[in-house]
Design a protein around this motif. Structure first.
Motif, PDB file in Angstrom:
ATOM      1  N   HIS A   1     -13.829   0.106  -4.609  1.00 14.95           N
ATOM      2  CA  HIS A   1     -14.431   0.544  -3.350  1.00 14.95           C
ATOM      3  C   HIS A   1     -14.424   2.063  -3.300  1.00 14.95           C
ATOM      4  CE1 HIS A   1     -14.560  -3.439  -1.629  1.00 14.95           C
ATOM      5  NE2 HIS A   1     -13.336  -3.635  -2.089  1.00 14.95           N
TER       6      HIS A   1
ATOM      7  N   LYS B   1      -3.625   0.866  -5.187  1.00 15.42           N
ATOM      8  CA  LYS B   1      -4.437   1.974  -4.671  1.00 15.42           C
ATOM      9  C   LYS B   1      -5.481   2.390  -5.702  1.00 15.42           C
ATOM     10  CE  LYS B   1      -1.090   4.029  -1.526  1.00 15.42           C
ATOM     11  NZ  LYS B   1      -0.211   5.189  -1.286  1.00 15.42           N
TER      12      LYS B   1
ATOM     13  N   ARG C   1      -8.180  -0.215  -5.747  1.00 15.08           N
ATOM     14  CA  ARG C   1      -8.997  -0.109  -4.540  1.00 15.08           C
ATOM     15  C   ARG C   1     -10.001   1.031  -4.687  1.00 15.08           C
ATOM     16  NH1 ARG C   1      -5.411   0.710   0.190  1.00 15.08           N
ATOM     17  NH2 ARG C   1      -4.666  -1.352  -0.376  1.00 15.08           N
ATOM     18  N   ARG C   2      -9.549   2.146  -5.248  1.00 12.54           N
ATOM     19  CA  ARG C   2     -10.449   3.282  -5.470  1.00 12.54           C
ATOM     20  C   ARG C   2     -11.543   2.923  -6.467  1.00 12.54           C
ATOM     21  NH1 ARG C   2      -5.815   6.825  -6.584  1.00 12.54           N
ATOM     22  NH2 ARG C   2      -4.858   7.155  -4.565  1.00 12.54           N
TER      23      ARG C   2
END
Length: 112
Positions: free
Chosen positions: A97, A90, A93-94
Motif C-alpha cells: 500500500h 510495516k 504494508r509500505r
C-alpha cells in the motif's frame, strides 16, 4: 503368712506417708535424666552431612540465578522478536500500500 501381709501393708503405708514434695522432686530428677540420655544418644552431624547441606544450598542458589537469567533472556528475546515482526509488517504494508492510493504490488485474486 501373717508376716508377709504385714510387710506388704508396711510397704504400702510407707509410700502413702512419703512427702509430696519428695515425689515431685524424684519425678523431676527422672525426667531430667531421661532428657539427658536422649541428648547423649542423639547423632551428631557428620562432616559429610554438613558438606552435603552446604553443597545443596549452593546448587539451589545457582539454579535460582540461572532461572532468573533465563526468564530475563526469554523476555528480552520476546521483545526483540515482537519489534522485528512489527518492523516487517510495516515494511510489507509500505510495499503493498503505497501511501493512500493504489498498492505498489497488486496480487491477483485467487478465485475469479
Amino acid at each position: 503368712m501373717e508376716n508377709a501381709l504385714l510387710r506388704k501393708h508396711y510397704a504400702y503405708s510407707k509410700i502413702d506417708q512419703e512427702d509430696p514434695e519428695e515425689i515431685k522432686h524424684r519425678q523431676a530428677q527422672f525426667l531430667i535424666q531421661k532428657i539427658l540420655l536422649q541428648v547423649d544418644n542423639r547423632r551428631k552431624p557428620s562432616f559429610l552431612r554438613i558438606r552435603m547441606c552446604k553443597l545443596r544450598v549452593r546448587i539451589g542458589r545457582r539454579l535460582k540465578k540461572l532461572r532468573k537469567s533465563m526468564l530475563l533472556g526469554i523476555s528480552v528475546a520476546r521483545v526483540r522478536l515482537y519489534k522485528q515482526v512489527i518492523s516487517r509488517m510495516k515494511t510489507w504494508r509500505r510495499l503493498f500500500h503505497r501511501g493512500r492510493g493504489e498498492p505498489l504490488l497488486s496480487l491477483a485474486p485467487m478465485f475469479a
